[in-house]
Design an enzyme around this catalytic site. Structure first.
Site, short mmCIF file in Angstrom:
data_model
loop_
_atom_site.label_atom_id
_atom_site.label_comp_id
_atom_site.label_asym_id
_atom_site.label_seq_id
_atom_site.Cartn_x
_atom_site.Cartn_y
_atom_site.Cartn_z
N ASP A 14 2.48 7.10 -8.66
CA ASP A 14 3.24 7.05 -7.42
C ASP A 14 2.84 8.31 -6.64
OD1 ASP A 14 5.35 6.47 -5.51
OD2 ASP A 14 6.52 8.01 -6.52
N ASP A 16 4.75 9.99 -3.43
CA ASP A 16 5.84 10.85 -2.97
C ASP A 16 6.79 11.20 -4.11
OD1 ASP A 16 5.41 11.00 -0.01
OD2 ASP A 16 5.45 8.83 -0.24
N ASP A 170 8.67 8.96 -10.15
CA ASP A 170 9.92 9.73 -10.06
C ASP A 170 11.07 8.83 -9.65
OD1 ASP A 170 10.54 10.72 -6.79
OD2 ASP A 170 8.80 9.52 -7.34
#
Length: 198
Positions: A14, A16, A170
């Protein structure tokens, strides 16, 4: 240091909050765009929506709070505010160490809810464009996270079976997406603690 099992054949990241420390800027920009509509866009709400594309996030908020925010207008307000902060983005070193360590050793890709332009800018800002030939964004898919389409496209383009991939994430939605198709997940929050300032 994050350890990678020897059986791993491909790495999916991922962007961001995983490779790039953009989450404070995203949080600030969402608050700027959403607060005028009477929604307290707090940290808990933000984290529950992390990983969704911009318009999908606004549509979900409309559904949750009974508001009728214009997707384009509010999305543009968020994007404009974010652009004013984006140049301050830095890498998340515990993850970028893995990228540098496995570059040319294992196939790697980015699977993000960001737009193609946004992802390109973020990778350029932190100096990691050259590590990724495969970048799957919200512009490349029909169904955003928690649907696994983003990560399945990454695996397909890398030529790796989903079960042989590890996803670095995250966001809860991304972790759900990865696990749904048998991908192993490394939760970046275990290595990098995000604190949001209002």
């Amino acid at each position: 240091m994050i350890k990678i099992p020897q059986s791993t054949k491909g790495l999916i990241f991922d962007l961001d909050g995983t490779v790039a420390n953009t989450m404070q800027n995203h949080f600030t920009s969402w608050r700027h765009a959403i607060l005028p509509h009477g929604i307290d866009f707090n940290q808990e709400l933000f984290l529950s929506l992390t990983g969704m594309p911009r318009h999908a996030t606004i549509a979900k908020l409309n559904e949750m709070f009974g508001t009728s925010m214009n997707l384009q207008e509010v999305g543009d307000a968020k994007a404009t505010h974010y652009k004013s902060l984006a140049h301050t983005t830095q890498e998340i070193e515990v993850v970028t160490d893995v990228i540098k360590r496995y570059h040319t050793i294992l196939p790697m890709s980015i699977g993000t809810g960001s737009t193609k332009a946004g992802a390109k800018y973020t990778l350029e800002t932190i100096g990691y464009s050259q590590f990724f030939d495969i970048v799957i964004t919200a512009d490349d898919i029909e169904k955003p996270k928690p649907h696994p389409e983003t990560f399945l496209k990454c695996a397909d383009l890398m030529g790796i079976k989903p079960k042989d991939c590890i996803v670095f994430e995250d966001g809860e939605l991304g972790m759900i997406a990865a696990r749904e198709v048998g991908m192993a997940v490394i939760d970046v929050n275990d290595y990098f603690k995000q604190e949001f300032v209002i």
